[in-house]
Design a protein around this motif. Structure first.
Motif, short mmCIF file in Angstrom:
data_model
loop_
_atom_site.label_atom_id
_atom_site.label_comp_id
_atom_site.label_asym_id
_atom_site.label_seq_id
_atom_site.Cartn_x
_atom_site.Cartn_y
_atom_site.Cartn_z
N ARG A 8 0.84 -1.21 0.00
CA ARG A 8 0.00 0.00 0.00
C ARG A 8 0.87 1.25 0.00
O ARG A 8 0.61 2.21 -0.73
N TRP A 9 1.92 1.25 0.82
CA TRP A 9 2.81 2.42 0.88
C TRP A 9 3.58 2.56 -0.42
O TRP A 9 3.77 3.67 -0.92
N GLN A 10 4.01 1.44 -0.98
CA GLN A 10 4.76 1.52 -2.26
C GLN A 10 3.89 2.09 -3.37
O GLN A 10 4.36 2.83 -4.22
N PRO A 39 1.38 3.31 18.14
CA PRO A 39 1.65 2.14 17.30
C PRO A 39 1.10 2.33 15.89
O PRO A 39 0.08 2.97 15.69
N MET A 40 1.80 1.74 14.91
CA MET A 40 1.31 1.70 13.53
C MET A 40 0.91 3.10 13.07
O MET A 40 -0.22 3.35 12.65
N CYS A 41 1.88 4.02 13.18
CA CYS A 41 1.60 5.45 13.08
C CYS A 41 1.54 5.98 11.66
O CYS A 41 1.12 7.13 11.45
N VAL A 60 5.68 3.84 15.98
CA VAL A 60 6.23 2.61 15.43
C VAL A 60 5.50 2.32 14.12
O VAL A 60 4.26 2.34 14.09
N GLU A 61 6.25 2.09 13.06
CA GLU A 61 5.64 1.92 11.74
C GLU A 61 6.43 0.91 10.92
O GLU A 61 7.65 0.94 10.88
N LEU A 62 5.69 0.05 10.24
CA LEU A 62 6.27 -1.01 9.42
C LEU A 62 7.03 -0.46 8.21
O LEU A 62 8.11 -0.95 7.86
N SER A 63 6.45 0.53 7.55
CA SER A 63 6.96 0.96 6.25
C SER A 63 8.00 2.07 6.38
O SER A 63 7.70 3.15 6.92
N ASP A 101 8.33 -4.28 12.42
CA ASP A 101 7.11 -4.93 12.91
C ASP A 101 6.86 -4.55 14.38
O ASP A 101 7.71 -4.79 15.24
N TYR A 102 5.72 -3.97 14.63
CA TYR A 102 5.37 -3.51 15.98
C TYR A 102 5.54 -4.62 17.02
O TYR A 102 5.93 -4.34 18.16
N PHE A 103 5.29 -5.85 16.63
CA PHE A 103 5.35 -6.95 17.60
C PHE A 103 6.79 -7.24 18.04
O PHE A 103 7.00 -7.97 19.00
N ASP A 115 -4.15 5.50 19.82
CA ASP A 115 -4.41 4.51 18.77
C ASP A 115 -5.49 5.02 17.85
O ASP A 115 -6.66 5.13 18.21
N ARG A 116 -5.08 5.37 16.64
CA ARG A 116 -6.03 5.68 15.57
C ARG A 116 -5.57 4.89 14.34
O ARG A 116 -4.46 5.06 13.88
N GLY A 117 -6.43 3.98 13.90
CA GLY A 117 -6.10 3.24 12.69
C GLY A 117 -5.12 2.10 12.90
O GLY A 117 -4.53 1.61 11.95
#
Ligand SMILES: C[S@@+](CC[C@H](N)C(=O)[O-])C[C@H]1O[C@@H](n2cnc3c(N)ncnc32)[C@H](O)[C@@H]1O
Length: 207
Positions: A8-10, A39-41, A60-63, A101-103, A115-117
């Motif tokens: 999605r980010w790409q 998280p997942m910002c 914290v963000e994956l992409s 990865d947040y985990f 936490d939003r989204g």
């Protein structure tokens, strides 16, 4: 599990991004002097708003595309920092982002959580793990502002996924239902195209 988000980010499919930030955060957040976990910002400008309220903010963000876009689009210099994930510290600021990865992120504790989204972006089977991991990073009395959505999931599937109250308080028993806002006008196009007539955003708070 993570690949669809990376793609999605790409491909620039980030319709959830709010260029002026989240109105419910700005209306209902009331804490300063906290260390806030986001998280997942993504590249949310909510990070800037939380810092402006006098908080230290950690996203914290994956992409990596999202992380770098946050700094670039806001004209913020950053430097690398060590952590459980590769870290990017805004120079002279109270914002740092960790990419991965947040985990696998373990650099608590935090005395606030926004936490939003994040919770509502996850499939049902992953949400308990997300909530447990988040709780493991928070102090027992941490402030929390969590935004969920409610709609008829028989008409259209997520993400964002519709969560019943019992699930939310099952994850975090201290949360209280604080505000409910008709958010139909901002619903993802796929929801409206599927015939969904109403979607509510719900603000949950623990203080
Ligand atoms: C719906 S977006 C919301 C982004 C942000 N919270 C906002 O309000 O703009 C969900 C975000 O979570 C990120 N994400 C998904 N799974 C993740 C994981 N396991 N670890 C870290 N980030 C993740 C995605 O890359 C995406 O940016």
């Amino acid at each position: 599990m993570n690949e669809p988000w990376i793609e999605r980010w790409q491909e620039g499919r980030t319709g959830w991004h709010e260029p002026t930030g989240n109105g419910n955060l700005q209306a209902h957040w009331k804490w300063s002097g906290r260390r806030v976990l986001v998280p997942m910002c993504g590249k949310t400008v909510d990070l800037l708003w939380l810092e402006q309220q006098g908080n230290e903010v950690v996203g914290v963000e994956l992409s990596e595309i999202a992380v770098l876009a946050f700094f670039e689009e806001n004209g913020i210099e950053y430097e690398s920092v060590d952590g459980s994930l590769p870290g990017y510290q805004a120079v002279g600021r109270q914002i740092s982002l960790y990419c991965g990865d947040y985990f696998n992120f373990t650099d608590g504790p935090f005395d606030a959580h926004y936490d939003r989204g994040a919770l509502i972006a996850l499939q049902a089977d992953l949400r308990p793990r997300y909530a447990r991991h988040t709780s493991s990073l928070l102090t027992d009395d941490a402030a929390q502002l969590v935004i969920t959505v409610e709609y008829d999931q028989a008409v259209c599937d997520g993400p964002p996924f519709s969560l019943v109250s019992e699930e939310v308080t099952g994850h975090w028993p201290r949360l209280q239902r604080h505000a409910v806002i008709d958010d139909t006008e901002n619903a993802p196009p796929k929801f409206l195209e599927a015939g969904l007539e109403v979607i509510h955003e719900v603000v949950w708070i623990a203080s």
